[in-house]
Design an enzyme around this catalytic site. Structure first.
Site, PDB file in Angstrom:
ATOM      1  NE  ARG A 103      -9.321 -35.207  97.027  1.00 27.61           N
ATOM      2  CZ  ARG A 103      -9.919 -36.386  97.037  1.00 27.61           C
ATOM      3  NH1 ARG A 103     -10.928 -36.599  96.215  1.00 27.61           N
ATOM      4  NH2 ARG A 103      -9.538 -37.334  97.864  1.00 27.61           N
TER       5      ARG A 103
ATOM      6  CG  PHE B 286      -4.792 -40.719  93.802  1.00 29.63           C
ATOM      7  CD1 PHE B 286      -5.183 -41.846  93.077  1.00 29.63           C
ATOM      8  CD2 PHE B 286      -5.734 -40.096  94.608  1.00 29.63           C
ATOM      9  CE1 PHE B 286      -6.467 -42.343  93.148  1.00 29.63           C
ATOM     10  CE2 PHE B 286      -7.024 -40.587  94.692  1.00 29.63           C
ATOM     11  CZ  PHE B 286      -7.394 -41.708  93.960  1.00 29.63           C
TER      12      PHE B 286
ATOM     13  CD  GLN C   5     -12.552 -34.395  92.754  1.00 21.23           C
ATOM     14  OE1 GLN C   5     -11.878 -35.117  93.481  1.00 21.23           O
ATOM     15  NE2 GLN C   5     -13.813 -34.127  93.004  1.00 21.23           N
TER      16      GLN C   5
ATOM     17  CG  ASN D 174     -18.741 -41.437  91.922  1.00 21.45           C
ATOM     18  OD1 ASN D 174     -18.193 -41.659  92.988  1.00 21.45           O
ATOM     19  ND2 ASN D 174     -18.700 -42.303  90.907  1.00 21.45           N
TER      20      ASN D 174
ATOM     21  CG  PHE E 153     -10.584 -38.304  88.923  1.00 26.27           C
ATOM     22  CD1 PHE E 153      -9.635 -39.270  88.645  1.00 26.27           C
ATOM     23  CD2 PHE E 153     -11.882 -38.730  89.228  1.00 26.27           C
ATOM     24  CE1 PHE E 153      -9.943 -40.616  88.670  1.00 26.27           C
ATOM     25  CE2 PHE E 153     -12.203 -40.077  89.254  1.00 26.27           C
ATOM     26  CZ  PHE E 153     -11.230 -41.028  88.970  1.00 26.27           C
TER      27      PHE E 153
ATOM     28  CG  LEU F  35      -9.965 -45.010  91.774  1.00 30.64           C
ATOM     29  CD1 LEU F  35      -9.573 -43.665  91.194  1.00 30.64           C
ATOM     30  CD2 LEU F  35     -10.795 -44.826  93.034  1.00 30.64           C
TER      31      LEU F  35
ATOM     32  CG  HIS G 155     -14.626 -43.019  90.530  1.00 36.64           C
ATOM     33  ND1 HIS G 155     -15.158 -41.833  90.965  1.00 36.64           N
ATOM     34  CD2 HIS G 155     -14.165 -43.659  91.635  1.00 36.64           C
ATOM     35  CE1 HIS G 155     -15.008 -41.748  92.279  1.00 36.64           C
ATOM     36  NE2 HIS G 155     -14.408 -42.853  92.708  1.00 36.64           N
TER      37      HIS G 155
END
Length: 557
Positions: free
Chosen positions: A341, A346, A349, A388, A399, A408, A412
């Site tokens: 991903r 951004f 992952q 997660n 990531f 975030l 995370h």
């Protein structure tokens, strides 16, 4: 007014004889039948929780879904009739239960289903589900009104095809179908029991007793396997260092057996109030504290098909997350895995297993808790963080950010950053992706190499600390024991002896504490040519005598 007769609390001889024949399976000569209670599964003969039915000529037999599916997958047959059967022949029943009494009831009339109630199921259009009602509700609201519409779902149904009778005391065919004595699986089990009993043992077991014996036999086999496993690993467990709770935190935590035995008559009396052995979780927490105390960072090198990335891991701040990542790298869990991903501006992952069907696990198997610290935030590019599926669900996916992501923070767990290889990260960001954010060109981690890990060093230091503490506890215990017995070690000049023979060194000791050579000094007997040696004497437990002073009486006052 006629007085109602109370229900008797005993069995007559005829009822006792019939029930005993039913339990033993010798009910061929009985003229009466014994239909299965409505709320019981026809396979396990126990109350069901997730009912399904098998349709047999407008009549239905109810099973528990958790019991019938394994049976059908194994035998491919109906356990009641013995005919061929598959899982597609089962219809799921949607039934209403009274929350107060826990009994099944009609959802329209709110009357409980009793053993004499006529009960029907209306099959829905998908042919896989059916709603259960009392026949009284269907007869009054559907049949009499000639409105063949389901009372709950509103779907139309056919009176002849879709109305299945589940219980009717006047239906002889249904009673015979639900008669326990004619169940095929019960007959097969009785026949198997009879074959087992054809030998020297003539004891005949009922169906219930045979199930209990089989359960006990399986439990016995499991216990034997566990004992064999413990015996095989006995040597390793004996060499393993025993860790107690006070060795880890300094706080003595007992098993609670001593306090429990004083307050409960159900427990055996136990006077041992020593510290219990630490659990695996407590040992792991102590290991995390040791890694934090070491204040060293870890370093991992990711070899990708686009270049090399060096990562710094903050083991001194988030030891659990770093131990998980380093442990998975050492096991090779990230080798030949792809970044699945990528979102421009951004993050990217990765960490997902490349093998289909593999369960995603952490280093310890289950998901572990989040680790947050205000010193570690999603600020800038190259931040390494855990992916997660919600709070405390960290496993193995991670990531790397392309840009700051403050939203975030505290969602995370950040555990590292890129030291070298930011140009490789820029190349990854420019790889085109599809509509599902999957890179069109493969971005692959070839190997994940651990350059330095402080975990082994911290673990070794913790082990040495625990060993030293255990040795100190042992010495302290011996010292307390010696003090309680009133024993101290003194160097005594045993220059006197009672014997002048050449073999006086072999003179036996008297009791436990006094060598025979020491008696000469104790009794004031002088002798020569005996070397000094350490002799242990008992010390008086009485207080010392008071010291003399220069004061006299009070005559001079």
């Amino acid at each position: 007014m006629v007085k109602r007769q109370k229900e008797k609390q005993y069995q007559s001889s005829a009822e006792h004889r019939i029930n005993s024949q039913l339990r033993s399976g010798n009910s061929r000569n009985l003229s009466s039948t014994r239909p299965l209670p409505f709320d019981c599964c026809a396979l396990t003969l126990t109350p069901f929780t997730n009912p399904v039915m098998r349709v047999c000529d407008a009549n239905g037999v109810i099973f528990d879904n958790s019991a019938i599916l394994p049976y059908v997958m194994k035998h491919k047959a109906d356990p009641v009739t013995g005919k061929h059967m598959t899982s597609k022949d089962l219809v799921s029943l949607q039934m209403d239960k009274d929350e107060g009494t826990g009994k099944w009831q009609c959802p329209v009339l709110n009357k409980p289903f009793l053993n004499h109630t006529k009960i029907v199921a209306v099959v829905q259009n998908d042919r896989s589900t059916a709603n259960v009602y009392s026949y009284e509700a269907v007869h009054e609201l559907n049949i009499k009104a000639k409105s063949y519409v389901d009372l709950i779902s509103g779907e139309k149904f056919d009176r002849k095809k879709d109305v299945i009778i589940l219980q009717d005391q006047s239906n002889a065919e249904l009673i015979r179908l639900r008669d326990i004595n004619h169940f095929k699986h019960s007959k097969a089990l009785r026949q198997q029991n009879n074959e087992q009993m054809d030998g020297s043992d003539n004891v005949k077991l009922s169906i219930t007793a045979s199930r209990i014996i089989d359960k006990m036999k399986r439990k016995r086999e499991d216990n034997e396997k566990e004992k064999a496993k413990v015996a095989s690993g006995g040597e390793e467990s004996s060499k393993k260092l025993r860790v107690f709770t006070d060795d880890l935190t300094g706080v003595s935590m007992t098993s609670g057996k001593a306090s429990g035995s004083f307050t409960s008559s159900a427990m055996n009396v136990n006077n041992d109030n020593s510290a219990r052995e630490a659990t695996e979780k407590e040992i792991l927490l102590a290991k995390f504290a040791a890694i934090k105390k070491l204040k060293k960072k870890g370093f991992v090198r990711l070899h990708t098909n686009l270049g090399v990335i060096d990562v710094e891991l903050r083991c001194d701040i988030v030891p659990k997350t770093c131990m998980n990542f380093i442990g998975l790298c050492e096991k090779g869990a990230y080798n030949n895995t792809c970044f699945h991903r990528s979102i421009r501006n951004f993050m990217i992952q990765g960490g997902k297993s490349s093998k289909k069907g593999d369960a995603e696990t952490s280093l310890w198997g289950d998901a572990f808790e989040d680790e947050f610290d205000d010193r570690l935030k999603h600020t800038g590019s190259g931040i390494l963080s855990m992916a997660n599926a919600g709070s405390n669900t960290n496993k193995r996916q991670f990531f790397i950010t392309f840009k700051s992501a403050p939203h975030l923070d505290r969602k995370h767990s950040v555990f590292g950053r890129i030291l070298k290889g930011m140009n490789v990260l820029s190349v990854m960001e420019n790889v085109p992706v599809d509509k599902k954010d999957r890179p069109r060109d493969e971005i692959k981690i070839i190997t994940a190499e651990v350059i330095y890990s402080p975990i082994e060093e911290a673990t070794e230091k913790e082990k040495v600390r625990i060993q030293k503490r255990a040795e100190a506890k042992r010495l302290e215990k011996e010292e307390r024991r010696s003090t309680a017995l009133g024993i101290i070690a003194k160097s005594v000049d045993t220059s006197s002896t009672l014997a002048t023979d050449a073999d006086e060194d072999n003179v036996p000791a008297i009791g436990v504490y006094l060598p025979k050579a020491a008696i000469g000094k104790i009794e004031g007997v002088k002798s020569n040519n005996v070397e000094k040696q350490d002799v242990i004497f008992p010390v008086s437990r009485l207080p010392p005598p008071p010291k003399k002073t220069t004061f006299g009486d009070f005559s001079g006052w």
